[in-house]
Each structure stands twice: as structure tokens, then as C-alpha cells.
Design a protein around this motif. Structure first.
Motif, PDB file in Angstrom:
ATOM      1  N   SER A  14      25.776  38.093  30.709  1.00 19.20           N
ATOM      2  CA  SER A  14      24.689  39.041  30.923  1.00 19.20           C
ATOM      3  C   SER A  14      24.308  38.959  32.391  1.00 19.20           C
ATOM      4  N   ALA A  15      23.486  39.886  32.861  1.00 20.85           N
ATOM      5  CA  ALA A  15      23.129  39.876  34.277  1.00 20.85           C
ATOM      6  C   ALA A  15      22.434  38.564  34.625  1.00 20.85           C
ATOM      7  N   ILE A  16      21.447  38.214  33.800  1.00 24.40           N
ATOM      8  CA  ILE A  16      20.695  36.992  34.044  1.00 24.40           C
ATOM      9  C   ILE A  16      20.624  36.198  32.761  1.00 24.40           C
ATOM     10  N   ALA A  17      20.732  34.887  32.866  1.00 28.83           N
ATOM     11  CA  ALA A  17      20.552  34.041  31.694  1.00 28.83           C
ATOM     12  C   ALA A  17      19.320  33.176  31.937  1.00 28.83           C
ATOM     13  N   ILE A  18      18.506  33.044  30.916  1.00 23.28           N
ATOM     14  CA  ILE A  18      17.312  32.206  31.053  1.00 23.28           C
ATOM     15  C   ILE A  18      17.506  30.938  30.240  1.00 23.28           C
ATOM     16  N   VAL A  19      17.468  29.805  30.936  1.00 22.32           N
ATOM     17  CA  VAL A  19      17.557  28.533  30.239  1.00 22.32           C
ATOM     18  C   VAL A  19      16.176  27.906  30.275  1.00 22.32           C
ATOM     19  N   ARG A  20      15.686  27.575  29.093  1.00 19.22           N
ATOM     20  CA  ARG A  20      14.335  27.058  29.019  1.00 19.22           C
ATOM     21  C   ARG A  20      14.351  25.581  28.658  1.00 19.22           C
ATOM     22  N   LEU A  21      13.499  24.822  29.316  1.00 18.27           N
ATOM     23  CA  LEU A  21      13.330  23.408  29.000  1.00 18.27           C
ATOM     24  C   LEU A  21      11.925  23.191  28.479  1.00 18.27           C
ATOM     25  N   SER A  22      11.800  22.299  27.504  1.00 18.96           N
ATOM     26  CA  SER A  22      10.458  21.965  27.041  1.00 18.96           C
ATOM     27  C   SER A  22      10.393  20.479  26.730  1.00 18.96           C
ATOM     28  N   GLY A  23       9.329  19.849  27.197  1.00 16.73           N
ATOM     29  CA  GLY A  23       9.177  18.418  26.971  1.00 16.73           C
ATOM     30  C   GLY A  23       8.746  17.728  28.237  1.00 16.73           C
ATOM     31  N   PRO A  24       8.443  16.434  28.128  1.00 13.40           N
ATOM     32  CA  PRO A  24       7.840  15.701  29.249  1.00 13.40           C
ATOM     33  C   PRO A  24       8.685  15.671  30.521  1.00 13.40           C
ATOM     34  N   HIS A  52      21.582  21.929  41.615  1.00 19.40           N
ATOM     35  CA  HIS A  52      22.722  21.062  41.870  1.00 19.40           C
ATOM     36  C   HIS A  52      23.044  20.198  40.667  1.00 19.40           C
ATOM     37  N   ASP A  53      24.325  19.897  40.540  1.00 16.02           N
ATOM     38  CA  ASP A  53      24.807  18.989  39.518  1.00 16.02           C
ATOM     39  C   ASP A  53      24.538  17.560  39.994  1.00 16.02           C
ATOM     40  N   HIS A  54      24.757  16.578  39.120  1.00 22.95           N
ATOM     41  CA  HIS A  54      24.500  15.188  39.493  1.00 22.95           C
ATOM     42  C   HIS A  54      25.404  14.728  40.624  1.00 22.95           C
ATOM     43  N   ASP A  55      26.608  15.343  40.725  1.00 24.72           N
ATOM     44  CA  ASP A  55      27.516  14.942  41.809  1.00 24.72           C
ATOM     45  C   ASP A  55      27.339  15.816  43.042  1.00 24.72           C
ATOM     46  N   GLU A  56      26.155  16.418  43.159  1.00 27.78           N
ATOM     47  CA  GLU A  56      25.785  17.185  44.353  1.00 27.78           C
ATOM     48  C   GLU A  56      26.446  18.543  44.466  1.00 27.78           C
ATOM     49  N   THR A  57      27.334  18.900  43.514  1.00 27.46           N
ATOM     50  CA  THR A  57      27.916  20.236  43.631  1.00 27.46           C
ATOM     51  C   THR A  57      26.890  21.282  43.212  1.00 27.46           C
ATOM     52  N   LEU A  58      27.058  22.461  43.785  1.00 31.94           N
ATOM     53  CA  LEU A  58      26.130  23.549  43.489  1.00 31.94           C
ATOM     54  C   LEU A  58      26.491  24.177  42.140  1.00 31.94           C
ATOM     55  N   ILE A  59      25.507  24.314  41.253  1.00 37.54           N
ATOM     56  CA  ILE A  59      25.760  24.994  39.975  1.00 37.54           C
ATOM     57  C   ILE A  59      25.559  26.488  40.140  1.00 37.54           C
ATOM     58  N   GLY A  85      24.220  35.173  34.567  1.00 39.01           N
ATOM     59  CA  GLY A  85      24.531  35.065  33.137  1.00 39.01           C
ATOM     60  C   GLY A  85      25.999  34.964  32.789  1.00 39.01           C
ATOM     61  N   SER A  86      26.720  34.073  33.461  1.00 42.10           N
ATOM     62  CA  SER A  86      28.121  33.888  33.078  1.00 42.10           C
ATOM     63  C   SER A  86      28.234  32.636  32.221  1.00 42.10           C
ATOM     64  N   ARG A  87      29.262  32.613  31.391  1.00 41.54           N
ATOM     65  CA  ARG A  87      29.448  31.445  30.528  1.00 41.54           C
ATOM     66  C   ARG A  87      29.665  30.188  31.356  1.00 41.54           C
ATOM     67  N   ALA A  88      30.426  30.326  32.442  1.00 41.28           N
ATOM     68  CA  ALA A  88      30.743  29.154  33.266  1.00 41.28           C
ATOM     69  C   ALA A  88      29.465  28.534  33.828  1.00 41.28           C
ATOM     70  N   VAL A  89      28.593  29.379  34.368  1.00 40.23           N
ATOM     71  CA  VAL A  89      27.339  28.873  34.950  1.00 40.23           C
ATOM     72  C   VAL A  89      26.497  28.182  33.879  1.00 40.23           C
ATOM     73  N   VAL A  90      26.323  28.865  32.754  1.00 38.08           N
ATOM     74  CA  VAL A  90      25.444  28.326  31.717  1.00 38.08           C
ATOM     75  C   VAL A  90      26.012  27.038  31.118  1.00 38.08           C
ATOM     76  N   ASN A  91      27.329  27.021  30.917  1.00 40.52           N
ATOM     77  CA  ASN A  91      27.940  25.797  30.378  1.00 40.52           C
ATOM     78  C   ASN A  91      27.793  24.623  31.334  1.00 40.52           C
ATOM     79  N   THR A  92      28.035  24.868  32.615  1.00 38.35           N
ATOM     80  CA  THR A  92      27.906  23.802  33.600  1.00 38.35           C
ATOM     81  C   THR A  92      26.464  23.307  33.664  1.00 38.35           C
ATOM     82  N   LEU A  93      25.549  24.261  33.640  1.00 38.70           N
ATOM     83  CA  LEU A  93      24.133  23.902  33.675  1.00 38.70           C
ATOM     84  C   LEU A  93      23.768  23.063  32.445  1.00 38.70           C
TER      85      LEU A  93
END
Ligand code: GDP
Ligand code: ZN
Length: 443
Positions: A14-24, A52-59, A85-93
């Protein structure tokens, strides 16, 4: 309490994907990923960032927002990441998020469940939200939104019951010494009963609007059930054949009537048969009738005596089913008007011809009226726990029938427990699991 995350926008890509986090850990995760480790996140303010990913690469580059609890959907600290909203971005994230301690992927309905536990939403509202997510027609959306506002009605009912139980209990404890009689408790119960009755009927219609209505076409083979079904939906879906008993299996089509989705099922008639394949069909037809909300009793207009038989067959399976008689093949009547030996006022058959299409619009209009009757009054606050409300109703009715204060209090207390479940005050885990399992992940 773990921090959960999920894709809360629609299917990828999709054009944009929204990933939501909830919790402390929501805030901390966002700070680490956006490389603001020691910085402060401006609450409720969208900002442009690189994740960024844990190994400093850009997500991905992203828009992000931090929403501290408790004034959030779940009541917890929340972060929202708007990425490409690409699968690759969301999966990596997602992989990257899972690597944080105490952060994991959300289960179905888990956000809503947390909202519920944090008092952000009661059960009626949760059901409304579920229905809203699944709404396909505009009417379903409107009814679902009404349901989400139904909470106050349940709370009021609960308060009324608390008071009634309190009074009845006083009577047990102090008998005639208190300034209250059993009759007064019953007057109060009567008012509660009235409210419950209203809620039961509107919850039933909300439930129907949510799941849609089932319409079954019943009649002798070759009376034109498949042809009528094709006419009603205006396309060729059912097999029309000149040999009696062809429609052996059921075919289902969807038809929206008055904003309510319905399913039409074409069935073999219920006539006795020696053919094994057909007998199978008859068994299925019975099941379809059991599950249906409306039955079209279709007969050949030249053989009106069939109607009484068909109605009897339908009623042998389900006495309360709403039956709409249809006199088909009216074009073959040669000027005679269709009559029926089994007419009642609301049972006047609709004359149709699937060949000339005469009467098809009238049949559709009739169906729309019946649908409207089954799902009345969409403006009333709709509660969904129809069964719970019905149980509560029975308890209050029983409390009215007794002259024993203890028994009266007992039934009112039962009603209170049930209504408590509805309002979320004493909700059971089983009810919650059943409900939230119907949500999508990310809600
Ligand atoms: P079903 O077995 O009840 O599903 O009946 P069908 O829809 O398969 O129709 C059986 C036969 O009756 C077919 O030849 C249809 O063309 C014919 N038929 C259906 N409806 C009508 C109608 O209203 N008028 C006339 N003359 N024939 C019809
Ligand atoms: Zn058929």
C-alpha cells in the motif's frame, strides 16, 4: 506487561503502512530506532525520521508519533510509525522490533483487549468496533457506530439493578421494618424489564445487520426457484433446468436489501424421494431452513394447493421462520389471477414470472419490507450480547413472579451479574476470548 506491535493499516503493498506499538517500551523503541536515544519525544507531534535496524542499517524513512498513555486507544503508551507500504519494509521493521526485549507481535484483537482492560471501552463498544471493522455496507457501518455508543445504556441498567438488588436484600434482612415493600421492588423491576426488552430486540437486529440475513428458497422441483434467484440478483448464477429435481445442491448468492447483506440459497424441495442423491439434497435443504431468517415458499401458480404443503414442511423444521409465499409461472395462468388455499393476510403470495420478469420488482420490494421488519429501528442504542440480555431478561421476569423476597433478590442478583458481564464489570475471560478472536491483528 509486554509491548506489542502490529501492522494496523490494510493489506500490503500500500502507499503507506502504519505500524502501531503499545506498551511501556513504545517510547524507548521509537527513540532507539530514530536515533534519538537521549532525546525527548514531543508527545502527539508527528516528526520525520529515519528508522534504523539494530545493526545501524536504514530500514526506511518514516513519519512517527509518540502518544503517551493514558489518553490513547489502549490507554498505554503508544507509538505509530508511518512507513512505505511494501512487504519488505514492513517485514524488516517487524523483525527489528521483535529484537527489542519485551517487545513482540500482537495477537488478534490484543490492542482492543488492552483498551478494554484499561477501561477505555466496554463490551458493547468492543462489539461495535468489531462490527465496524467488518462492516461492508453503509448500514452495517451506521449500526456498528451506534453500538459503540451503547455503553451508557448498559451502565444505567446496571445501576438500576444494583438499586433493586439492594432494596430486595434490605427486605430479606429487615423484613417489614424497612420503609420498602416487595411491591415497590417489583415496580422497579418492571421498569428494568421494559428497558431490557428494548435492548434485547435492538441487540438482535444489530446482530442480524452484522452477520447478514439468510433467505432460503423452498418449493417443489421445477417451480422456478433457480430462475427466480437469477432474476432477483440479476445474473445467471443458479442452474435452470427442465428436469425436476435438478437443483440438488445448494447454491448461494449475495444480495443487498436495504443496506443489509443477505444470502439467497436455492434448495431442492423437501419432497419424499427414493433417489439417494436427492435425499441428500433434502437433508441439506432442512438444514438451510433451520439456519434461515426468511423462507420464500415458491409454488407453481397453476397448483396453489402446493403452498399449504410447503408452508407445513417449512414449519415442521422451524415454526417461527418468516415465510414469504411466491406464486411463480404466472405467465402460464392464462388470465386467471393466482389464488391460494392457504392464504392469510400477511401470507398473500407475490405473483411472479421468472420468464417475463413480471412481479420480480414487487417481490424484491416485499423482501425489503420483511428485512426492514426483522431489523427495525437502527437509531436505538444497540447492544450486541443478545443472549446475555435475554438471560438477564428471564431472570428479571422470574424475580417478578415470586412473592418471596429472598428469591426475588436472588434472581435480580443473577440479572445483575449478567448485565455486569455486559458492561465489563464482571466479564468472563471466555467471553472476551470469543469476542477479541474476531478482531484483526492490529486492532
Ligand atoms: P427449480 O427446480 O425450482 O429451481 O426450477 P428452475 O428455475 O430450474 O426452472 C424449471 C423450469 O421452469 C425451467 O425450464 C424454467 O425456464 C421454467 N420456469 C421458471 N420460472 C418460470 C416462469 O415464471 N414461467 C415459465 N413459463 N417458466 C418458468
Ligand atoms: Zn433450481
Amino acid at each position: 506487561m509486554s509491548t506489542i506491535f502490529a501492522l494496523s493499516s490494510g493489506a500490503l503493498p500500500s502507499a503507506i503502512a502504519i505500524v502501531r506499538l503499545s506498551g511501556p517500551k513504545s517510547g524507548e523503541v521509537l527513540r532507539v530506532m530514530s536515533r534519538r536515544r537521549n532525546g525527548v519525544l514531543d508527545p502527539r507531534k508527528m516528526f520525520y525520521t529515519r528508522l534504523h535496524d539494530h545493526d545501524e542499517t536504514l530500514i526506511d524513512t518514516a513519519m512517527a508519533v509518540y502518544l503517551p498513555g493514558p489518553s490513547t486507544f489502549t490507554g498505554e503508551d503508544t507509538a505509530e510509525l508511518f512507513v512505505h507500504g511494501s512487504r519488505a519494509v514492513v517485514n524488516t521493521l517487524a523483525r527489528s522490533l521483535s529484537q527489542f526485549d519485551g517487545v513482540r507481535h500482537a495477537k488478534r484483537g490484543e490492542f482492543s483487549k488492552r483498551a478494554f482492560y484499561n477501561g477505555k471501552m466496554d463490551l458493547a463498544a468492543a462489539r461495535g468496533l468489531r462490527d465496524l471493522i467488518h462492516a461492508e455496507t453503509d448500514r452495517q457501518r451506521r449500526v456498528a457506530q451506534k453500538q459503540m455508543d451503547a455503553g451508557p445504556a448498559v451502565r444505567q441498567l446496571r445501576e438500576d439493578l444494583v438499586e433493586a438488588v439492594g432494596r430486595a436484600t434490605l427486605l430479606i434482612d429487615f423484613g417489614e421494618h424497612v420503609d420498602c415493600t416487595l411491591d415497590e421492588v417489583k415496580v422497579q423491576s418492571l421498569a428494568i424489564l421494559e428497558k431490557l426488552r428494548k435492548m434485547v430486540s435492538s441487540s438482535r437486529s444489530a446482530e442480524i445487520v452484522h452477520r447478514g440475513l439468510r433467505i432460503v428458497l423452498v418449493g417443489r422441483p421445477n417451480t422456478g426457484k433457480s430462475s427466480l434467484m437469477n432474476r432477483l440478483v440479476q445474473r445467471d448464477v443458479a442452474i435452470v433446468s427442465e428436469t425436476a429435481g435438478t437443483t440438488r445442491d445448494s447454491i448461494e448468492v449475495r444480495l443487498v436489501l436495504n443496506g443489509i447483506p443477505t444470502t439467497l440459497t436455492d434448495t431442492a424441495g423437501l419432497r419424499e424421494t427414493d433417489c439417494t442423491v436427492e435425499r441428500e439434497g433434502v437433508a441439506r435443504a432442512k438444514k438451510r431452513i433451520e439456519e434461515a431468517d426468511i423462507a420464500l415458499a415458491i409454488f407453481d401458480a397453476r397448483r396453489p394447493e402446493e403452498l399449504a404443503e410447503i408452508i407445513a414442511e417449512i414449519e415442521s423444521v422451524d415454526k417461527t421462520l418468516c415465510i414469504v409465499p411466491v406464486a411463480n409461472k404466472c405467465d402460464l395462468l392464462e388470465g386467471k389471477t393466482p389464488s391460494s388455499s392457504a392464504q392469510t393476510v400477511q401470507n398473500v403470495p407475490v405473483p411472479t414470472s421468472a420468464i417475463t420478469t413480471d412481479g420480480i420488482d414487487a417481490l424484491r420490494a416485499k423482501l425489503e419490507r420483511v428485512v426492514e421488519d426483522l431489523c427495525p429501528d437502527e437509531s436505538s442504542p444497540s447492544l450486541t450480547e443478545f443472549e446475555l440480555l435475554s438471560e438477564a431478561l428471564t431472570e428479571v421476569e422470574q424475580s417478578m413472579e415470586t412473592v418471596d423476597a429472598a428469591l426475588c433478590a436472588h434472581h435480580l442478583q443473577n440479572a445483575l451479574n449478567i448485565v455486569g458481564e455486559l458492561s465489563g464489570a464482571t466479564v468472563t475471560e471466555a467471553i472476551l476470548d470469543r469476542l477479541f478472536a474476531q478482531f484483526c491483528i492490529g486492532k
